[in-house]
Motif scaffolding. Sequence first.
Motif, PDB file in Angstrom:
ATOM      1  N   THR A 280      10.479  59.251 -49.675  1.00  0.00           N
ATOM      2  CA  THR A 280      11.551  59.045 -50.632  1.00  0.00           C
ATOM      3  C   THR A 280      12.714  58.254 -50.039  1.00  0.00           C
ATOM      4  N   GLY A 281      13.324  57.418 -50.869  1.00  0.00           N
ATOM      5  CA  GLY A 281      14.507  56.672 -50.456  1.00  0.00           C
ATOM      6  C   GLY A 281      15.753  57.523 -50.388  1.00  0.00           C
ATOM      7  N   ALA A 282      15.637  58.825 -50.740  1.00  0.00           N
ATOM      8  CA  ALA A 282      16.787  59.728 -50.603  1.00  0.00           C
ATOM      9  C   ALA A 282      17.139  59.947 -49.135  1.00  0.00           C
ATOM     10  N   PHE A 283      16.144  59.832 -48.257  1.00  0.00           N
ATOM     11  CA  PHE A 283      16.332  59.858 -46.795  1.00  0.00           C
ATOM     12  C   PHE A 283      15.251  58.979 -46.203  1.00  0.00           C
ATOM     13  N   LEU A 284      15.644  57.814 -45.757  1.00  0.00           N
ATOM     14  CA  LEU A 284      14.679  56.863 -45.200  1.00  0.00           C
ATOM     15  C   LEU A 284      15.288  56.203 -43.970  1.00  0.00           C
ATOM     16  N   LEU A 285      14.746  56.561 -42.810  1.00  0.00           N
ATOM     17  CA  LEU A 285      15.231  56.037 -41.533  1.00  0.00           C
ATOM     18  C   LEU A 285      14.320  54.909 -41.068  1.00  0.00           C
ATOM     19  N   THR A 286      14.904  53.759 -40.759  1.00  0.00           N
ATOM     20  CA  THR A 286      14.113  52.599 -40.352  1.00  0.00           C
ATOM     21  C   THR A 286      14.920  51.731 -39.394  1.00  0.00           C
ATOM     22  N   ARG A 287      14.269  50.748 -38.804  1.00  0.00           N
ATOM     23  CA  ARG A 287      14.986  49.760 -38.002  1.00  0.00           C
ATOM     24  C   ARG A 287      15.584  48.695 -38.926  1.00  0.00           C
ATOM     25  N   LYS A 288      16.773  48.243 -38.602  1.00  0.00           N
ATOM     26  CA  LYS A 288      17.362  47.175 -39.412  1.00  0.00           C
ATOM     27  C   LYS A 288      16.474  45.930 -39.365  1.00  0.00           C
ATOM     28  N   GLU A 289      15.898  45.641 -38.205  1.00  0.00           N
ATOM     29  CA  GLU A 289      15.033  44.474 -38.065  1.00  0.00           C
ATOM     30  C   GLU A 289      13.833  44.557 -39.009  1.00  0.00           C
ATOM     31  N   ASP A 290      13.208  45.736 -39.078  1.00  0.00           N
ATOM     32  CA  ASP A 290      12.057  45.910 -39.969  1.00  0.00           C
ATOM     33  C   ASP A 290      12.481  45.855 -41.427  1.00  0.00           C
TER      34      ASP A 290
ATOM     35  N   LEU B  55      20.840  69.375 -42.928  1.00  0.00           N
ATOM     36  CA  LEU B  55      20.843  70.768 -42.461  1.00  0.00           C
ATOM     37  C   LEU B  55      20.556  70.897 -40.978  1.00  0.00           C
ATOM     38  N   ASN B  56      20.136  69.808 -40.337  1.00  0.00           N
ATOM     39  CA  ASN B  56      19.792  69.845 -38.913  1.00  0.00           C
ATOM     40  C   ASN B  56      20.203  68.541 -38.254  1.00  0.00           C
ATOM     41  N   SER B  57      20.279  68.573 -36.929  1.00  0.00           N
ATOM     42  CA  SER B  57      20.521  67.346 -36.187  1.00  0.00           C
ATOM     43  C   SER B  57      19.394  66.356 -36.445  1.00  0.00           C
ATOM     44  N   LEU B  58      19.764  65.099 -36.592  1.00  0.00           N
ATOM     45  CA  LEU B  58      18.761  64.060 -36.827  1.00  0.00           C
ATOM     46  C   LEU B  58      18.163  63.519 -35.526  1.00  0.00           C
ATOM     47  N   LYS B  59      18.537  64.094 -34.409  1.00  0.00           N
ATOM     48  CA  LYS B  59      18.105  63.577 -33.118  1.00  0.00           C
ATOM     49  C   LYS B  59      16.585  63.468 -32.985  1.00  0.00           C
ATOM     50  N   PRO B  60      15.790  64.486 -33.381  1.00  0.00           N
ATOM     51  CA  PRO B  60      14.328  64.343 -33.253  1.00  0.00           C
ATOM     52  C   PRO B  60      13.768  63.179 -34.070  1.00  0.00           C
ATOM     53  N   ALA B  61      14.300  62.952 -35.270  1.00  0.00           N
ATOM     54  CA  ALA B  61      13.830  61.835 -36.104  1.00  0.00           C
ATOM     55  C   ALA B  61      14.217  60.507 -35.478  1.00  0.00           C
ATOM     56  N   PHE B  62      15.422  60.444 -34.953  1.00  0.00           N
ATOM     57  CA  PHE B  62      15.889  59.205 -34.332  1.00  0.00           C
ATOM     58  C   PHE B  62      15.071  58.888 -33.085  1.00  0.00           C
ATOM     59  N   GLU B  63      14.811  59.895 -32.258  1.00  0.00           N
ATOM     60  CA  GLU B  63      14.021  59.683 -31.045  1.00  0.00           C
ATOM     61  C   GLU B  63      12.602  59.258 -31.375  1.00  0.00           C
ATOM     62  N   LEU B  64      12.081  59.776 -32.474  1.00  0.00           N
ATOM     63  CA  LEU B  64      10.722  59.425 -32.898  1.00  0.00           C
ATOM     64  C   LEU B  64      10.612  57.934 -33.184  1.00  0.00           C
ATOM     65  N   ILE B  65      11.522  57.409 -33.988  1.00  0.00           N
ATOM     66  CA  ILE B  65      11.448  55.993 -34.357  1.00  0.00           C
ATOM     67  C   ILE B  65      11.897  55.089 -33.210  1.00  0.00           C
ATOM     68  N   GLU B  66      12.793  55.582 -32.364  1.00  0.00           N
ATOM     69  CA  GLU B  66      13.287  54.783 -31.246  1.00  0.00           C
ATOM     70  C   GLU B  66      12.210  54.561 -30.192  1.00  0.00           C
ATOM     71  N   ASN B  67      11.335  55.541 -30.028  1.00  0.00           N
ATOM     72  CA  ASN B  67      10.341  55.486 -28.947  1.00  0.00           C
ATOM     73  C   ASN B  67       9.024  54.844 -29.343  1.00  0.00           C
ATOM     74  N   GLU B  68       8.818  54.577 -30.629  1.00  0.00           N
ATOM     75  CA  GLU B  68       7.538  54.037 -31.087  1.00  0.00           C
ATOM     76  C   GLU B  68       7.780  52.805 -31.967  1.00  0.00           C
ATOM     77  N   LEU B  69       7.486  51.628 -31.445  1.00  0.00           N
ATOM     78  CA  LEU B  69       7.744  50.389 -32.180  1.00  0.00           C
ATOM     79  C   LEU B  69       6.866  50.243 -33.421  1.00  0.00           C
ATOM     80  N   ASN B  70       5.732  50.954 -33.458  1.00  0.00           N
ATOM     81  CA  ASN B  70       4.822  50.813 -34.602  1.00  0.00           C
ATOM     82  C   ASN B  70       5.264  51.647 -35.804  1.00  0.00           C
ATOM     83  N   ILE B  71       6.312  52.438 -35.642  1.00  0.00           N
ATOM     84  CA  ILE B  71       6.803  53.259 -36.752  1.00  0.00           C
ATOM     85  C   ILE B  71       7.759  52.446 -37.608  1.00  0.00           C
ATOM     86  N   GLY B  72       7.446  52.346 -38.891  1.00  0.00           N
ATOM     87  CA  GLY B  72       8.281  51.580 -39.801  1.00  0.00           C
ATOM     88  C   GLY B  72       9.396  52.387 -40.430  1.00  0.00           C
ATOM     89  N   ALA B  73       9.125  53.670 -40.719  1.00  0.00           N
ATOM     90  CA  ALA B  73      10.126  54.512 -41.359  1.00  0.00           C
ATOM     91  C   ALA B  73       9.792  55.975 -41.106  1.00  0.00           C
TER      92      ALA B  73
END
Length: 270
Positions: free
Chosen positions: A169-179, A95-113
Amino acid sequence: MGKIKLSIIIVTFNSGRYLKDCLASIEQFCSFLPYEIWISDNNSTDNTIEIAKEFSNVLILQNKENLGFAKANNLAVNQAKGEYVLLLNHDTILLNSLKPAFELIENELNIGAVGIKMLNGEKSYIPSVGRYPKPWQFIKFSSFQEKREAFVTGNFKNPNVSLKVDWITGAFLLTRKEDYQKAGGLDEAYFMYVEDVDFCKRLTLMGKEILFLPSICFVHFVGFNKTREIMLLKGFEIYIEKYFTGVEFAIARTCLNINYAVKKWFKGLR
């Protein structure tokens, strides 16, 4: 298009009813970065594949049998080119752009998902996060839910602020491929359900944080039936075997057995 940044993984099984709206929402809300979509299809017999082929950026894995959620996701992630991976259910609509979620995980290496706010088909809030189960809590699955008021009501005072949670939930789970790969991917011992709790647990054990961002929403057409109940019970059997020993294991198994007995009596589970 530049180098792929995000690989969106969608497991399908006779998903034609929902897939077109899901893919259309990705086109609308993920255009801010180079992405690809992997459809990992578990031997659908409806029009799922035909619908998938109507969209650009879609790559298709046609599995010869129903491999379950975990294995089908892992197969696609192994082939994905993106630095980041989004596991997304087929019966969802962004329902919204995923940009804020993507920027969150991109900018913080300690975030797993990262997870986001989930709504049902009527666009009412439904919980999409939880706490790691304590042994005595297996007597009632609802006791795993996050008890903070905002997570119960869905009213987040500052939705732009991310919140630390145990699992999403695994219905929407954003993570790094490396992690994802360092954690071993989704555990294929789970056919469906509980693999998301287990995956987040392993990210946590790696020292990673699991975050929830309520400013972004998605619709998930959640269904509940006896089959889901049985698979949850089987999933938590596996979880207990993995993460509990000694007295805690005995308590957890006893409580799960009581849970099963109650459901068998009142819901007719076999």
